[in-house]
Design a protein around this motif. Structure first.
Motif, PDB file in Angstrom:
ATOM      1  N   GLY A 291       0.814  -1.211   0.000  1.00 39.58           N
ATOM      2  CA  GLY A 291       0.000   0.000   0.000  1.00 39.58           C
ATOM      3  C   GLY A 291       0.842   1.253   0.000  1.00 39.58           C
ATOM      4  N   SER A 292       0.172   2.362  -0.110  1.00 37.92           N
ATOM      5  CA  SER A 292       0.877   3.637  -0.044  1.00 37.92           C
ATOM      6  C   SER A 292       0.078   4.585   0.828  1.00 37.92           C
ATOM      7  N   HIS A 293       0.766   5.596   1.319  1.00 40.73           N
ATOM      8  CA  HIS A 293       0.060   6.561   2.162  1.00 40.73           C
ATOM      9  C   HIS A 293       0.782   7.893   2.094  1.00 40.73           C
ATOM     10  N   GLY A 294       0.154   8.916   2.582  1.00 42.72           N
ATOM     11  CA  GLY A 294       0.814  10.210   2.548  1.00 42.72           C
ATOM     12  C   GLY A 294      -0.031  11.292   3.176  1.00 42.72           C
ATOM     13  N   VAL A 295       0.581  12.480   3.254  1.00 47.77           N
ATOM     14  CA  VAL A 295      -0.119  13.638   3.796  1.00 47.77           C
ATOM     15  C   VAL A 295      -0.323  14.614   2.634  1.00 47.77           C
ATOM     16  N   PHE A 296      -1.537  15.060   2.456  1.00 49.34           N
ATOM     17  CA  PHE A 296      -1.878  15.895   1.300  1.00 49.34           C
ATOM     18  C   PHE A 296      -2.744  17.063   1.701  1.00 49.34           C
ATOM     19  N   HIS A 297      -2.880  17.977   0.780  1.00 51.76           N
ATOM     20  CA  HIS A 297      -3.881  19.017   0.985  1.00 51.76           C
ATOM     21  C   HIS A 297      -5.254  18.407   0.777  1.00 51.76           C
ATOM     22  N   SER A 298      -6.180  18.813   1.592  1.00 50.80           N
ATOM     23  CA  SER A 298      -7.550  18.364   1.396  1.00 50.80           C
ATOM     24  C   SER A 298      -8.074  19.038   0.122  1.00 50.80           C
ATOM     25  N   THR A 299      -8.894  18.333  -0.644  1.00 52.82           N
ATOM     26  CA  THR A 299      -9.341  18.903  -1.918  1.00 52.82           C
ATOM     27  C   THR A 299     -10.228  20.134  -1.734  1.00 52.82           C
TER      28      THR A 299
ATOM     29  N   ASP B 234      -4.514  -4.687  -0.626  1.00 48.32           N
ATOM     30  CA  ASP B 234      -4.711  -6.052  -0.130  1.00 48.32           C
ATOM     31  C   ASP B 234      -5.916  -6.205   0.786  1.00 48.32           C
ATOM     32  N   ILE B 235      -6.503  -5.095   1.189  1.00 45.28           N
ATOM     33  CA  ILE B 235      -7.622  -5.182   2.146  1.00 45.28           C
ATOM     34  C   ILE B 235      -8.929  -5.089   1.358  1.00 45.28           C
ATOM     35  N   LEU B 236      -9.556  -6.237   1.174  1.00 41.19           N
ATOM     36  CA  LEU B 236     -10.735  -6.271   0.313  1.00 41.19           C
ATOM     37  C   LEU B 236     -12.029  -6.202   1.118  1.00 41.19           C
ATOM     38  N   GLU B 237     -11.927  -6.416   2.399  1.00 44.27           N
ATOM     39  CA  GLU B 237     -13.107  -6.191   3.249  1.00 44.27           C
ATOM     40  C   GLU B 237     -12.648  -5.769   4.627  1.00 44.27           C
ATOM     41  N   ILE B 238     -13.573  -5.169   5.361  1.00 48.00           N
ATOM     42  CA  ILE B 238     -13.226  -4.676   6.685  1.00 48.00           C
ATOM     43  C   ILE B 238     -14.405  -4.985   7.622  1.00 48.00           C
ATOM     44  N   SER B 239     -14.109  -5.640   8.734  1.00 41.07           N
ATOM     45  CA  SER B 239     -15.191  -6.105   9.610  1.00 41.07           C
ATOM     46  C   SER B 239     -15.699  -4.960  10.485  1.00 41.07           C
ATOM     47  N   PRO B 240     -16.924  -5.097  11.040  1.00 47.59           N
ATOM     48  CA  PRO B 240     -17.442  -4.060  11.947  1.00 47.59           C
ATOM     49  C   PRO B 240     -16.495  -3.822  13.132  1.00 47.59           C
ATOM     50  N   THR B 241     -15.867  -4.872  13.645  1.00 48.06           N
ATOM     51  CA  THR B 241     -14.941  -4.700  14.771  1.00 48.06           C
ATOM     52  C   THR B 241     -13.745  -3.853  14.347  1.00 48.06           C
ATOM     53  N   GLU B 242     -13.248  -4.125  13.136  1.00 48.33           N
ATOM     54  CA  GLU B 242     -12.100  -3.331  12.661  1.00 48.33           C
ATOM     55  C   GLU B 242     -12.490  -1.874  12.442  1.00 48.33           C
ATOM     56  N   LEU B 243     -13.704  -1.676  11.953  1.00 47.67           N
ATOM     57  CA  LEU B 243     -14.171  -0.292  11.759  1.00 47.67           C
ATOM     58  C   LEU B 243     -14.225   0.432  13.111  1.00 47.67           C
ATOM     59  N   LYS B 244     -14.709  -0.279  14.142  1.00 51.97           N
ATOM     60  CA  LYS B 244     -14.791   0.322  15.479  1.00 51.97           C
ATOM     61  C   LYS B 244     -13.403   0.657  15.992  1.00 51.97           C
ATOM     62  N   LYS B 245     -12.483  -0.270  15.767  1.00 50.74           N
ATOM     63  CA  LYS B 245     -11.105  -0.040  16.202  1.00 50.74           C
ATOM     64  C   LYS B 245     -10.527   1.177  15.504  1.00 50.74           C
ATOM     65  N   LEU B 246     -10.775   1.225  14.194  1.00 53.47           N
ATOM     66  CA  LEU B 246     -10.242   2.330  13.404  1.00 53.47           C
ATOM     67  C   LEU B 246     -10.836   3.660  13.867  1.00 53.47           C
ATOM     68  N   ALA B 247     -12.116   3.645  14.241  1.00 52.11           N
ATOM     69  CA  ALA B 247     -12.759   4.874  14.721  1.00 52.11           C
ATOM     70  C   ALA B 247     -12.055   5.363  15.986  1.00 52.11           C
ATOM     71  N   ALA B 248     -11.642   4.429  16.841  1.00 52.08           N
ATOM     72  CA  ALA B 248     -10.962   4.825  18.076  1.00 52.08           C
ATOM     73  C   ALA B 248      -9.564   5.360  17.776  1.00 52.08           C
ATOM     74  N   VAL B 249      -8.876   4.726  16.844  1.00 47.48           N
ATOM     75  CA  VAL B 249      -7.492   5.107  16.543  1.00 47.48           C
ATOM     76  C   VAL B 249      -7.445   6.377  15.697  1.00 47.48           C
ATOM     77  N   SER B 250      -8.426   6.535  14.811  1.00 44.93           N
ATOM     78  CA  SER B 250      -8.413   7.695  13.937  1.00 44.93           C
ATOM     79  C   SER B 250      -9.824   8.222  13.689  1.00 44.93           C
ATOM     80  N   PRO B 251     -10.409   8.850  14.709  1.00 42.50           N
ATOM     81  CA  PRO B 251     -11.780   9.320  14.538  1.00 42.50           C
ATOM     82  C   PRO B 251     -11.887  10.328  13.401  1.00 42.50           C
ATOM     83  N   GLU B 252     -13.040  10.398  12.833  1.00 43.68           N
ATOM     84  CA  GLU B 252     -13.371  11.341  11.766  1.00 43.68           C
ATOM     85  C   GLU B 252     -12.755  10.981  10.417  1.00 43.68           C
TER      86      GLU B 252
END
Ligand code: NCD
Length: 527
Positions: free
Chosen positions: A413-421, A434-452
Motif C-alpha cells: 500500500g501507499s500513504h501520505g499527507v496531502f492538501h484536502s481537496t 490487499d484489504i478487500l473487506e473490513i469487519s465491523p470490529t475493525e471499523l470500530k477499532k479504526l474509529a478509536a485510533v483515527s476518529p473522523e
C-alpha cells in the motif's frame, strides 16, 4: 430473592453511582431514622437482620470516623461483621487483593465489602471481577462500598456531607452556596462534591485554595458541566475581603501524606492561607456553619480549636451524621430499603451510540477521480481518507503509523499527507490494495485510533461502500492505551490485570472508568 428493589446490590464506587433522586431518597430515610432514633421510636423498619450477610471492613489506609461509623452501622443491622486486618494478613506478603476478596466472599451467602485503599478505582475493578466470578459460580454478586480511594472519591462521606448541608438549610434543596476551603487538590471528599452537590437544584461553589492546593481541572470542569456557578480565591483573607461570602464553609486538612516534597516544604505558608483567624469572626454572615470531614491537625488545625464551643461548629454534628447515613446506605444496598423508591433511577452507561455511518453511494464514483492525488490509486482494495484532517502534518504522519501498527496493516500500500481537496488544510490518505473487506470490529477499532476518517471499499475501480467514522463514546480493549495516573488500579502491576477503559466526556476528553482521571484524546495513547 426476586430483585424488585433498584437499590439492592448496588456498588458505591463514586458519588454518581446513586442518581440524584436515589441520593435524595437516602437523605429522606436518614432523616426518618434520625427522628425515630431521637424520639425512641421503632427502628426495626431500618434493620437488615440477616445473619448470612457478611459485612467486611477492609481498610488498607488509616481511618477513624469512616471505619467506626461503618462498624457501628453494621452492628445496628445484626449482620455478620468482619474486620479484615491488613497489617497481619498475607496481604503484607503481596497477596493479590482479588484473591483475598474472593476468599472472604466465599464465607457468606451475601457480602458487602467496605474498602479504603490508596489505589484509585479499586471498588469498580472489584465490582467487575468479583461480579463475573459470582455469576460464574451462581452466587449473588457482592457489593463494594468505597470508603475513600487515594485522591479519587469518597462517596459515603459525600452523602453525609450533603445530608448535613440539607439539615442546616431546613431541608430546602433549592439552592446552596458553599465554600470549599483547604486542600482541594488531594481531598477526595471535595472531589466527590463535583457530583454530590447536585442534590441541590442550583449550586454556587466558592473554591478557596492557594494554587498548589487548587481543585484539579477535571473536577472543576465536571462542576461546570453540572451547571454550578464557580468562583475562586487563593486565601481566606481574599475571600473575606470579597464581601460576598457563603454561610456554609467546608474545610479540609492539608493532606501532607499525598503531597510531593516541593509542596510540603511550603506547608506553613499554604496552611496560613486556609486557616481561619479570630479577627474575621464578625465578618461572617449570620448563621454561618463550619464543616470538616475530619480529622483536624492536632496542633495546627485549619478550624482553630477556640471555635469548638461556638455556634460555628457544624463539624461535630456532621461526623455523627456519618453513622446515620451509613446505616441507611447498608440498608439500601442490602435490599432492606428501596422498594418504595419511585424517582429517577441510576442510568447505566449509555449503550454504544452508533459512531459508524455508512454513507450511501449515489453514483458509482470512479476511483481515479477521487484518489489520484499523490498516491497510487487502487482498482480493488480499501482507501482510508481524511485521516487527522486539519491537524499539523507531523501529527497526521503519527496517526498514519498508529493506524498501520494497531490495526496490523502490514500489507502492500501507499500513504501520505496531502492538501484536502476542498480546503487548504492537510489530511492523511492510505491506499491498501490487499484489504478487500473490513469487519465491523475493525471499523470500530479504526474509529478509536483515527476518529473522523472515512473508509472506502473499492471494487473494479468503483466505490462499493463508504463509512464515516466518528469519535466513539468509549475506548477500551487496546494494548496501546493507558491511564496516566500512577495511582490508578489499571497501572501495570498495581492490581490484578485491569485493562484500561475510557469513556468520552465533553470537549473530546476521555475519562478513566476507574480513577476518574480525564485525558485529552491523544494522551490515552502510548504510541
Ligand atoms: C477524609 C478522608 O479520609 O478522605 N476523612 C474522613 O473520611 N472522615 C478526609 C481526610 O482524610 O482529611
Amino acid at each position: 430473592m426476586s430483585n424488585t428493589n433498584p437499590l439492592q446490590g448496588r456498588t458505591l464506587a463514586a458519588a454518581a453511582d446513586l442518581s440524584v433522586d436515589e441520593q435524595r431518597y437516602l437523605y429522606l430515610k436518614t432523616r426518618e431514622l434520625k427522628e425515630a432514633w431521637a424520639s425512641g421510636g421503632d427502628l426495626t423498619p431500618f434493620r437488615i437482620r440477616d445473619p448470612e450477610l457478611n459485612v467486611y471492613l477492609m481498610f488498607l489506609e488509616d481511618s477513624t470516623r469512616t471505619k467506626e461509623s461503618f462498624r457501628n452501622a453494621a452492628k445496628f443491622h445484626d449482620v455478620k461483621l468482619n474486620v479484615f486486618d491488613a497489617s497481619s494478613s498475607s496481604f503484607k506478603k503481596s497477596e493479590s487483593l482479588v484473591d483475598t476478596v474472593k476468599m472472604l466472599f466465599g464465607y457468606g451467602r451475601r457480602s458487602i465489602f467496605i474498602m479504603r485503599t490508596q489505589m484509585e478505582g479499586v471498588c469498580r475493578a472489584l465490582e467487575e471481577q468479583l461480579g463475573e466470578y459470582a455469576d460464574r459460580i451462581g452466587r449473588e454478586r457482592p457489593v463494594f462500598i468505597n470508603a475513600g480511594d487515594g485522591r479519587h472519591e469518597h462517596p459515603t462521606q459525600e452523602y453525609l456531607d450533603e445530608f448535613t448541608f440539607l439539615e442546616k438549610q431546613g431541608w430546602d434543596d433549592s439552592h446552596i452556596h458553599v465554600a470549599l476551603i483547604g486542600d482541594l487538590n488531594h481531598g477526595r471528599t471535595v472531589h466527590s462534591k463535583a457530583d454530590g452537590l447536585k442534590a441541590f437544584r442550583s449550586v454556587t461553589v466558592d473554591l478557596v485554595a492557594p494554587e498548589e492546593l487548587a481543585l484539579p481541572a477535571s473536577y472543576r470542569s465536571r462542576m461546570a458541566e453540572n451547571g454550578f456557578e464557580i468562583r475562586e480565591w487563593t486565601s481566606i483573607e481574599e475571600y473575606i475581603d470579597s464581601g460576598e461570602i457563603s454561610d456554609c464553609w467546608y474545610f479540609t486538612r492539608l493532606q501532607l501524606e499525598r503531597m510531593g516534597d516541593e509542596v510540603r516544604e511550603r506547608e506553613s505558608e499554604l496552611r496560613r492561607a486556609v486557616t481561619f483567624r479570630q479577627r474575621w469572626l464578625d465578618r461572617l454572615p449570620q448563621n454561618t456553619r463550619f464543616f470538616h470531614p475530619l480529622p483536624r491537625h492536632r496542633e495546627k488545625p485549619v478550624i482553630p480549636s477556640f471555635l469548638d464551643g461556638t455556634p460555628l461548629n457544624g463539624w461535630d454534628g456532621q461526623s455523627i451524621n456519618g453513622y446515620f447515613t451509613r446505616v441507611i446506605e447498608l440498608a439500601m444496598v442490602a435490599g432492606k430499603l428501596g422498594s418504595d423508591f419511585n424517582g429517577v433511577g441510576f442510568i447505566p452507561e449509555s449503550k454504544e451510540r452508533s459512531f459508524i455511518t455508512e454513507v450511501p453511494i449515489t453514483r458509482k464514483s470512479r476511483v481515479e477521480d477521487r484518489f489520484k492525488v499523490g498516491i497510487k490509486p487502487v482498482d480493488d482494495g480499501t482507501v482510508i481518507d481524511h485521516i487527522a484532517k486539519g491537524c499539523a502534518p507531523e501529527m497526521i504522519w503519527d496517526r498514519i503509523y498508529r493506524i498501520r501498527r494497531i490495526l496490523k496493516l502490514n500489507v502492500r500500500g501507499s500513504h501520505g499527507v496531502f492538501h484536502s481537496t476542498d480546503s487548504q488544510v492537510y489530511k492523511g490518505i492510505m491506499s491498501l490494495p490487499d484489504i478487500l473487506e473490513i469487519s465491523p470490529t475493525e471499523l470500530k477499532k479504526l474509529a478509536a485510533v483515527s476518529p473522523e476518517c472515512t473508509v472506502n471499499l473499492i471494487k473494479d475501480r468503483s466505490v462499493l461502500a463508504k463509512y464515516r467514522l466518528a469519535m466513539p463514546p468509549k475506548i477500551y480493549n487496546f494494548d496501546e492505551i493507558s491511564c496516566k495516573n500512577p495511582e490508578c488500579v489499571t497501572w501495570p502491576g498495581a492490581f490484578q490485570n485491569v485493562p484500561p477503559h475510557f469513556y468520552r466526556t465533553v470537549s473530546e476528553t476521555f475519562t478513566c472508568r476507574y480513577c476518574g482521571k480525564r485525558h485529552e484524546y491523544g494522551d490515552i495513547w502510548d504510541l
